[in-house]
Design an enzyme around this catalytic site. Structure first.
Site, PDB file in Angstrom:
ATOM      1  N   GLU A   1       2.054  45.799  32.405  1.00  0.00           N
ATOM      2  CA  GLU A   1       1.416  44.493  32.465  1.00  0.00           C
ATOM      3  C   GLU A   1       2.478  43.409  32.383  1.00  0.00           C
ATOM      4  O   GLU A   1       3.373  43.462  31.539  1.00  0.00           O
ATOM      5  CB  GLU A   1       0.409  44.329  31.320  1.00  0.00           C
ATOM      6  CG  GLU A   1      -0.312  42.997  31.348  1.00  0.00           C
ATOM      7  CD  GLU A   1      -1.617  43.026  30.570  1.00  0.00           C
ATOM      8  OE1 GLU A   1      -2.087  41.949  30.191  1.00  0.00           O
ATOM      9  OE2 GLU A   1      -2.163  44.117  30.353  1.00  0.00           O
TER      10      GLU A   1
ATOM     11  N   HIS B   1      -0.522  33.676  35.745  1.00  0.00           N
ATOM     12  CA  HIS B   1      -0.745  34.814  34.851  1.00  0.00           C
ATOM     13  C   HIS B   1      -1.855  35.729  35.365  1.00  0.00           C
ATOM     14  O   HIS B   1      -1.742  36.953  35.282  1.00  0.00           O
ATOM     15  CB  HIS B   1      -1.097  34.304  33.452  1.00  0.00           C
ATOM     16  CG  HIS B   1      -1.474  35.391  32.499  1.00  0.00           C
ATOM     17  ND1 HIS B   1      -0.671  36.489  32.249  1.00  0.00           N
ATOM     18  CD2 HIS B   1      -2.572  35.562  31.725  1.00  0.00           C
ATOM     19  CE1 HIS B   1      -1.249  37.277  31.379  1.00  0.00           C
ATOM     20  NE2 HIS B   1      -2.409  36.747  31.049  1.00  0.00           N
TER      21      HIS B   1
ATOM     22  N   HIS C   1       3.599  39.894  31.375  1.00  0.00           N
ATOM     23  CA  HIS C   1       3.242  38.791  30.489  1.00  0.00           C
ATOM     24  C   HIS C   1       4.387  37.796  30.418  1.00  0.00           C
ATOM     25  O   HIS C   1       4.693  37.240  29.368  1.00  0.00           O
ATOM     26  CB  HIS C   1       2.887  39.328  29.090  1.00  0.00           C
ATOM     27  CG  HIS C   1       1.411  39.405  28.860  1.00  0.00           C
ATOM     28  ND1 HIS C   1       0.777  38.787  27.825  1.00  0.00           N
ATOM     29  CD2 HIS C   1       0.435  39.995  29.575  1.00  0.00           C
ATOM     30  CE1 HIS C   1      -0.519  39.013  27.885  1.00  0.00           C
ATOM     31  NE2 HIS C   1      -0.753  39.750  28.932  1.00  0.00           N
ATOM     32  N   ASN C   2       5.020  37.570  31.566  1.00  0.00           N
ATOM     33  CA  ASN C   2       6.176  36.675  31.604  1.00  0.00           C
ATOM     34  C   ASN C   2       5.829  35.259  31.163  1.00  0.00           C
ATOM     35  O   ASN C   2       6.508  34.680  30.309  1.00  0.00           O
ATOM     36  CB  ASN C   2       6.756  36.631  33.018  1.00  0.00           C
ATOM     37  CG  ASN C   2       7.318  37.976  33.448  1.00  0.00           C
ATOM     38  OD1 ASN C   2       7.391  38.897  32.641  1.00  0.00           O
ATOM     39  ND2 ASN C   2       7.690  38.103  34.690  1.00  0.00           N
ATOM     40  N   HIS C   3       4.801  34.693  31.760  1.00  0.00           N
ATOM     41  CA  HIS C   3       4.487  33.300  31.467  1.00  0.00           C
ATOM     42  C   HIS C   3       3.947  33.108  30.049  1.00  0.00           C
ATOM     43  O   HIS C   3       4.383  32.189  29.347  1.00  0.00           O
ATOM     44  CB  HIS C   3       3.524  32.741  32.523  1.00  0.00           C
ATOM     45  CG  HIS C   3       4.195  32.445  33.832  1.00  0.00           C
ATOM     46  ND1 HIS C   3       4.656  33.442  34.652  1.00  0.00           N
ATOM     47  CD2 HIS C   3       4.514  31.278  34.444  1.00  0.00           C
ATOM     48  CE1 HIS C   3       5.220  32.897  35.720  1.00  0.00           C
ATOM     49  NE2 HIS C   3       5.150  31.600  35.621  1.00  0.00           N
TER      50      HIS C   3
ATOM     51  N   ARG D   1      -5.663  48.455  26.126  1.00  0.00           N
ATOM     52  CA  ARG D   1      -7.059  48.235  26.549  1.00  0.00           C
ATOM     53  C   ARG D   1      -7.325  48.887  27.895  1.00  0.00           C
ATOM     54  O   ARG D   1      -8.361  49.541  28.100  1.00  0.00           O
ATOM     55  CB  ARG D   1      -7.312  46.735  26.631  1.00  0.00           C
ATOM     56  CG  ARG D   1      -8.657  46.338  27.252  1.00  0.00           C
ATOM     57  CD  ARG D   1      -8.567  44.925  27.799  1.00  0.00           C
ATOM     58  NE  ARG D   1      -7.592  44.840  28.874  1.00  0.00           N
ATOM     59  CZ  ARG D   1      -6.880  43.753  29.159  1.00  0.00           C
ATOM     60  NH1 ARG D   1      -6.999  42.668  28.413  1.00  0.00           N
ATOM     61  NH2 ARG D   1      -6.021  43.753  30.163  1.00  0.00           N
TER      62      ARG D   1
END
Length: 377
Positions: free
Chosen positions: A301, A235, A303-305, A324
């Site tokens: 971004e 990640h 955020h697969n895992h 952010r």
């Protein structure tokens, strides 16, 4: 003594029967799609657990003034140990102990506004419920709900006809300094240490860690290894995206990449180097030209895992990270819109073919879409 401390009042909120229940409709559809045919409507429940030591008067005040919407909902209050008469046709979904409970945390703070004092160390816990209005096999309902209505990585599912206890509050503990013997072990032992500590580091990576501490002349402590594993995780480091990849098309090897990201997206951007790309691969987000005076910051971004483990939370923190990083670009860009792309596995894959402990792609897709809903993506 423990049962007395963990005894709980239950406040359960249901939408009035004459009103539509979109959450219940979605739950019925999810169960039907996963092989549990239900013809009867399903009513959704919002539930809260309060410490059993509270007086009924305080619980009723909390139910009516804090939790229930008097226009659309009615509250059902169950005393500690009391069981709901219709609970056999109902499943409850709760977060496992130690999992963050934002609703419960907000409710705990809000109790103070009602001048309701909770015992020291006590909190309010939230949960969800789904009640089938017709006849149903409770065992099949629980088993199917585990696949369709909750995430068993962070949640539990149980029957609504059992008394619920609050999660025990762990006592604070001091953690002693613990060194991990790493310097004199072989590759097999390094891999065993990684597995036992759940570091998810390969043997090659553990050898690199070992070499560093051999140079330092000391053994690492557990916190250091945990920090290295977290920083070197898929990640955070994107080892797949920035690692070697072999490309095959229709079974034929086309080419090899030493670093997939640098040799594709990064290389193409550098080669083209258009003037309207003001800042790329430098700040928290890329900036392109809209007008000669105005730039647009864009961020994606992966955020697969996280989303594979907890689709809702993974997607929510993913889009939060995008916003952010937009705020942290240059002197501070202003978020004006959000876009997102979700790529999951094949929807027709059989559940029997899924790797152990993984969710079906359709469950992941549902969760990540819901995870972005609070931000109205």
């Amino acid at each position: 003594m423990t049962e007395i401390q963990n005894a709980a009042w239950r406040i359960e909120l249901e939408i009035d029967e004459n009103r539509q229940d979109p959450v219940g409709v979605a739950a019925k559809q999810a169960l039907n799609e996963r092989g549990f045919a239900i013809k009867s409507p399903i009513r959704s429940v919002r539930g809260f657990l309060l410490p059993g030591i509270l007086k009924r008067e305080a619980v009723e005040i909390a139910a009516n003034k804090l939790f229930a919407d008097p226009v659309t909902e009615y509250a059902r209050i169950l005393a500690p140990g009391e069981v709901f008469a219709g609970g056999k046709n109902m499943v409850l979904v709760r977060r496992q102990p130690g999992v963050s409970d934002p609703e419960g945390q907000s409710a705990t703070r809000a109790m103070q506004l009602l001048d309701i004092t909770l015992p020291a160390g006590s909190v309010v816990e939230s949960y969800r419920g789904f009640r089938v209005t017709g006849a149903v096999d409770p065992e099949v309902l629980i088993r199917t709900s585990g696949r369709a209505l909750c995430n068993l990585v962070i949640e539990t599912v149980e029957s609504g006809d059992s008394a619920i206890m609050m999660h025990p509050t762990p006592a604070p503990q001091r953690c002693p300094r613990r060194e991990i013997p790493l310097l004199g072990v072989d590759l097999a032992q390094l891999e065993q240490i990684s597995a036992q500590m759940m570091l998810a580091l390969t043997g090659e990576e553990m050898l690199a860690v070992q070499a560093f501490y051999q140079k330092e002349g000391r053994e690492p402590v557990d916190v250091e290894l945990e920090t290295l594993a977290q920083t070197w995780s898929e990640h955070c480091k994107h080892k797949t995206l920035t690692g070697p990849v072999e490309l095959y098309i229709d079974g034929e090897h086309v080419r090899s990449y030493d670093n997939l990201l640098k040799e594709t997206v990064f290389a193409a951007t550098q080669q083209l180097s258009p003037e309207w790309c003001w800042s790329v691969f430098k700040d928290n987000a890329g900036v392109i030209e809209l007008t000669p005076e105005t730039g647009i910051a864009i961020k994606v971004e992966t955020h697969n895992h996280p989303s594979a483990l907890d689709p809702y939370g993974g997607a929510g923190t993913g889009i939060g990270g995008v916003i952010r990083d937009i705020l942290g670009t240059g002197l501070g860009a202003r978020p004006i819109a959000a876009i997102d792309v979700f790529c999951v596995g094949q929807s027709d894959i059989q559940r029997a073919d899924l790797p152990p402990g993984t969710m079906h792609p359709d469950r992941i897709l549902e969760g990540v879409i819901a995870g972005d809903d609070p931000l109205q993506v």
